[in-house]
Design an enzyme around this catalytic site. Sequence first.
Site, PDB file in Angstrom:
ATOM      1  N   ARG A 145       0.852  -1.191   0.000  1.00 62.69           N
ATOM      2  CA  ARG A 145       0.000   0.000   0.000  1.00 62.69           C
ATOM      3  C   ARG A 145       0.886   1.240   0.000  1.00 62.69           C
ATOM      4  O   ARG A 145       2.099   1.133   0.145  1.00 62.69           O
ATOM      5  CB  ARG A 145      -1.032   0.010   1.145  1.00 62.69           C
ATOM      6  CG  ARG A 145      -0.612  -0.515   2.475  1.00 62.69           C
ATOM      7  CD  ARG A 145       0.432   0.280   3.194  1.00 62.69           C
ATOM      8  NE  ARG A 145       0.109   1.695   3.299  1.00 62.69           N
ATOM      9  CZ  ARG A 145       0.981   2.660   3.553  1.00 62.69           C
ATOM     10  NH1 ARG A 145       2.282   2.364   3.708  1.00 62.69           N
ATOM     11  NH2 ARG A 145       0.623   3.903   3.649  1.00 62.69           N
ATOM     12  N   GLY A 146       0.226   2.403  -0.193  1.00 67.58           N
ATOM     13  CA  GLY A 146       1.004   3.632  -0.372  1.00 67.58           C
ATOM     14  C   GLY A 146       1.131   3.872  -1.875  1.00 67.58           C
ATOM     15  O   GLY A 146       1.478   2.937  -2.621  1.00 67.58           O
ATOM     16  N   ALA A 147       0.857   5.107  -2.309  1.00 66.38           N
ATOM     17  CA  ALA A 147       0.725   5.373  -3.745  1.00 66.38           C
ATOM     18  C   ALA A 147       1.945   4.920  -4.585  1.00 66.38           C
ATOM     19  O   ALA A 147       1.778   4.162  -5.546  1.00 66.38           O
ATOM     20  CB  ALA A 147       0.423   6.853  -3.957  1.00 66.38           C
ATOM     21  N   ARG A 174      -7.383  -0.617  -6.945  1.00 68.81           N
ATOM     22  CA  ARG A 174      -7.638   0.511  -6.043  1.00 68.81           C
ATOM     23  C   ARG A 174      -7.786   1.775  -6.898  1.00 68.81           C
ATOM     24  O   ARG A 174      -6.981   1.993  -7.815  1.00 68.81           O
ATOM     25  CB  ARG A 174      -6.499   0.691  -5.013  1.00 68.81           C
ATOM     26  CG  ARG A 174      -6.457  -0.442  -3.985  1.00 68.81           C
ATOM     27  CD  ARG A 174      -5.557  -0.106  -2.803  1.00 68.81           C
ATOM     28  NE  ARG A 174      -6.195   0.813  -1.875  1.00 68.81           N
ATOM     29  CZ  ARG A 174      -5.549   1.389  -0.845  1.00 68.81           C
ATOM     30  NH1 ARG A 174      -4.268   1.134  -0.642  1.00 68.81           N
ATOM     31  NH2 ARG A 174      -6.182   2.193  -0.025  1.00 68.81           N
ATOM     32  N   GLN A 227      -2.242   3.108   9.749  1.00 65.18           N
ATOM     33  CA  GLN A 227      -0.924   3.128   9.092  1.00 65.18           C
ATOM     34  C   GLN A 227       0.070   3.985   9.881  1.00 65.18           C
ATOM     35  O   GLN A 227       1.269   3.725   9.855  1.00 65.18           O
ATOM     36  CB  GLN A 227      -1.054   3.687   7.666  1.00 65.18           C
ATOM     37  CG  GLN A 227      -1.789   2.791   6.686  1.00 65.18           C
ATOM     38  CD  GLN A 227      -3.262   3.138   6.609  1.00 65.18           C
ATOM     39  OE1 GLN A 227      -3.859   3.572   7.585  1.00 65.18           O
ATOM     40  NE2 GLN A 227      -3.860   2.924   5.466  1.00 65.18           N
ATOM     41  N   ASP A 234      -1.953  10.842  -2.657  1.00 66.30           N
ATOM     42  CA  ASP A 234      -2.316   9.734  -3.545  1.00 66.30           C
ATOM     43  C   ASP A 234      -2.646  10.213  -4.947  1.00 66.30           C
ATOM     44  O   ASP A 234      -2.518   9.465  -5.917  1.00 66.30           O
ATOM     45  CB  ASP A 234      -3.499   8.956  -2.968  1.00 66.30           C
ATOM     46  CG  ASP A 234      -3.034   8.164  -1.765  1.00 66.30           C
ATOM     47  OD1 ASP A 234      -2.971   8.734  -0.666  1.00 66.30           O
ATOM     48  OD2 ASP A 234      -2.670   6.988  -1.950  1.00 66.30           O
ATOM     49  N   ASN A 258      -5.281  12.562  -0.039  1.00 63.55           N
ATOM     50  CA  ASN A 258      -4.418  11.727   0.806  1.00 63.55           C
ATOM     51  C   ASN A 258      -5.339  11.006   1.787  1.00 63.55           C
ATOM     52  O   ASN A 258      -6.568  11.179   1.783  1.00 63.55           O
ATOM     53  CB  ASN A 258      -3.368  12.588   1.525  1.00 63.55           C
ATOM     54  CG  ASN A 258      -2.290  11.740   2.188  1.00 63.55           C
ATOM     55  OD1 ASN A 258      -1.753  10.813   1.577  1.00 63.55           O
ATOM     56  ND2 ASN A 258      -1.980  12.020   3.439  1.00 63.55           N
ATOM     57  N   LYS A 259      -4.750  10.192   2.631  1.00 64.41           N
ATOM     58  CA  LYS A 259      -5.521   9.386   3.584  1.00 64.41           C
ATOM     59  C   LYS A 259      -6.561  10.200   4.337  1.00 64.41           C
ATOM     60  O   LYS A 259      -6.296  11.336   4.732  1.00 64.41           O
ATOM     61  CB  LYS A 259      -4.522   8.735   4.550  1.00 64.41           C
ATOM     62  CG  LYS A 259      -5.100   7.838   5.606  1.00 64.41           C
ATOM     63  CD  LYS A 259      -5.973   6.728   5.062  1.00 64.41           C
ATOM     64  CE  LYS A 259      -5.342   5.877   3.991  1.00 64.41           C
ATOM     65  NZ  LYS A 259      -6.301   5.019   3.250  1.00 64.41           N
TER      66      LYS A 259
HETATM   67  O1  MRU Z   1      -4.578   3.356   1.960  1.00 67.19           O
HETATM   68  P1  MRU Z   1      -3.101   3.558   1.872  1.00 67.19           P
HETATM   69  O2  MRU Z   1      -2.367   3.070   3.071  1.00 67.19           O
HETATM   70  O3  MRU Z   1      -2.537   3.034   0.582  1.00 67.19           O
HETATM   71  O4  MRU Z   1      -2.939   5.140   1.850  1.00 67.19           O
HETATM   72  C1  MRU Z   1      -1.652   5.688   1.793  1.00 67.19           C
HETATM   73  C2  MRU Z   1      -1.623   7.155   1.891  1.00 67.19           C
HETATM   74  O5  MRU Z   1      -2.630   7.821   1.981  1.00 67.19           O
HETATM   75  C3  MRU Z   1      -0.268   7.804   1.789  1.00 67.19           C
HETATM   76  O6  MRU Z   1      -0.201   8.949   2.547  1.00 67.19           O
HETATM   77  C4  MRU Z   1      -0.024   8.160   0.306  1.00 67.19           C
HETATM   78  O7  MRU Z   1      -0.206   7.033  -0.499  1.00 67.19           O
HETATM   79  C5  MRU Z   1       1.318   8.717   0.081  1.00 67.19           C
HETATM   80  S1  MRU Z   1       2.557   7.484   0.214  1.00 67.19           S
HETATM   81  C6  MRU Z   1       4.068   8.132  -0.176  1.00 67.19           C
END
Ligand code: MRU
Length: 347
Positions: free
Chosen positions: A54-56, A95, A202, A243, A253-254
């Site tokens: 996970r994470g963009a 996703r 997270q 994201d 973002n999250k």
């Molecule tokens: O749902 P996730 O854990 O994939 O969400 C991640 C985030 O929101 C991060 O802040 C974002 O992807 C930036 S990661 C460098």
Amino acid sequence: MTTTNIEKTIEWIKIPKGGFSRMINQILIPYEYKKVDVSTTKDMYDAIKTMIVRGAPAIGIAGAHGVALAALEEKESQNFIENVVKKADYLNSSRPTAVNLHWAIQKQLEILKSNKDKTNAQIIDLLIENAIKLENEDIEINKKIGEFGSSIIPKGATILTHCNAGALATVGYGTALGVVRSAFEKDKTIKVFADETRPRQQGARLTTYELIRDGIDTTLITDGMSAYFMNKKMIDVVVVGADRIALNGDSANKIGTYAAAICAKYHNIPFYVAAPKSTIDSSIKTGDEIVIELRNREEITTINDRLICDNRVNIINPGFDVTPNSLITGIITEYGIFKPDEIHKLF
Ligand code: MRU
């Protein structure tokens, strides 16, 4: 340069017949640190969907690996190109919000389509090569983001971050946490406040895991506490990841990031977004066009598989929110720091 103690979050493992993707299983952290090998398109789809990866930026690389796996699966097929494209579309649907997934898959499809004259085996080699190139570039990009970003961190500052935009959200080093790491290299007195980040935690599970291992002074707070600490003048700057960023600088973002940005504005605290150019979606003008992932009810109704509420209650579970450009002080990229309304100049 501070190098993180986290190994590559995701990497292509070459073997004579092609290879497979190896990734840290992020669902297990902090209970266990285990890697999982993914060698089919279906398993890659599931790994992204269930957030093993996970994470963009990390899911972008997962998408690039996924297309290479799809090509390996279709090696003997008469309709090689068509079938790989279908599988790429399938991966792309895992996703919806992080644009890096779409971006990396597109990069692979460009290679696929511009090499139609080559044999399937040659195209597979090119896809694998490109996946590895994207993987290595990601770390370099994050180090540049870190270097630029460290300039906005005052001496001895306490930085608030939300979710995990660290080594685990990328191939390595991180975006928002890349800024933290780079700043820490220059000034060992900086501190971090990490939002827990309900519902998937997270911040609690991953950000504290990374920062504590790097020896960075880290305080875990629950999401609703940041306004309190801002009011007490205990937070100097906010740095988060993204994201998807629209051309006007609106940034997804999250979930919870928007609330932190409003609180920061109210308290006159600078609010920065750290992200690579690949997180900017040049096809959308504003954040209104960003699709927000809706996730399952259990993420909210349960903790560690135990119900924490009456299960008849209504649940809405958006995974992300959009912070409007007016709340963002600057966007830190590998090309420098931009005002949100200047980010379009990168295209
Ligand atoms: O749902 P996730 O854990 O994939 O969400 C991640 C985030 O929101 C991060 O802040 C974002 O992807 C930036 S990661 C460098």
